[in-house]
Design an enzyme around this catalytic site. Sequence first.
Site, PDB file in Angstrom:
ATOM      1  CG  HIS A  85     130.464 -54.310  29.186  1.00  0.00           C
ATOM      2  ND1 HIS A  85     130.519 -55.563  29.844  1.00  0.00           N
ATOM      3  CD2 HIS A  85     129.876 -54.913  28.223  1.00  0.00           C
ATOM      4  CE1 HIS A  85     130.107 -56.645  29.141  1.00  0.00           C
ATOM      5  NE2 HIS A  85     129.412 -56.194  28.141  1.00  0.00           N
ATOM      6  CG  ASP A 117     131.328 -55.731  33.247  1.00  0.00           C
ATOM      7  OD1 ASP A 117     130.802 -54.496  33.078  1.00  0.00           O
ATOM      8  OD2 ASP A 117     131.199 -56.413  32.295  1.00  0.00           O
ATOM      9  CB  SER A 195     126.990 -58.246  27.706  1.00  0.00           C
ATOM     10  OG  SER A 195     128.362 -58.820  26.770  1.00  0.00           O
TER      11      SER A 195
END
Length: 344
Positions: A85, A117, A195
């Site tokens: 992402h 992911d 992230s």
Amino acid sequence: MEFGPHARHGRAAELLVCLLALISFLVAGASGQAGAASGAVAAGSVDVPDIVSRVEPSVVTIIAGSELGSGVVYRQDGVIVTNQHVVASASNGSVQVAFADGRRMAGDVQAADEISDIAVVRVDRTRLPAATFRQQLPRVGELAVVIGSPLGLENSVTAGIVSGLNRILPASGGGGGSPAVDLIQTDAAISPGNSGGALLDGQGRVVGISEAYVPPQSGAVSLGFAIPSATVVDAVRQLLATGKVRHAFVGVQLTTLQPQIAATLGLDVDSGALVLDVTDNSPGQKAGLRPGDVILSFDGKPVSSAEDFSARLRAVAPGDTVALGIDRDGNNRQIQVTVTDQPT
């Protein structure tokens, strides 16, 4: 990011409610005791500044269009791992990578996988300081150190403990995507921009890649999540080899059976992977698995926890048929399950 409960029906609902209440009590107690021990370690024998100084050069900032995230050097020849992402909005698969030494250069998104992911970014640079990945899961209560670029503040560090394992987060955004499963929970602060960065143990090894957090407006305090390193390493291996990741899927929600849970439910076994729910039309349902079954073996190899089951499942490919040894109402039986690709 807000998460709501999935609807459950019948025995699965009763089982899930009972177990979650008991597990929450047990984990809270374990986390409190282990957290106190971890605090003592953090203040004593573990030198967090030393961990940071050793691993900081392995953590990078990734800019993909208007999005900003983090990444970890996976191999010294220019392979960097991050979240899918983080790079999803990359223009023509191109991103900018900022290193801890101040250098910034272009990177190419070589491959990415939405379900895990995980994405692989390559840069034209060698002799990079590759991080060490620990594929064994940490214990609840272990020291946890997060390094990343929250809100663009490069190489920011937060610390806490491992708060839980095998966590599941529902798909966000209402788009019908896949939930994130088998996550590590930590109270080390994770914010936007973290992230793709590193979750480290007390020896500076990467135990997870930062994935998500629950914001304070949802009523949460210090709820962050990371993808375990075993999942990361497997995904990167497949992405580098074939450009995609295959995910063996059974369609069961599991928890580790503890003696206290077994006693509460009146089960004859006190370890294994307890089935909480079975997805409709999944391989598990077609094979006859039911909520309340306890998985004891996987192709003849013992299963003493939900982690064991996940590790065994990662070793097989979609289309393989595996034999599950289960306990159901005190009776042992074998069930043949033909796993499929995980649906997207």
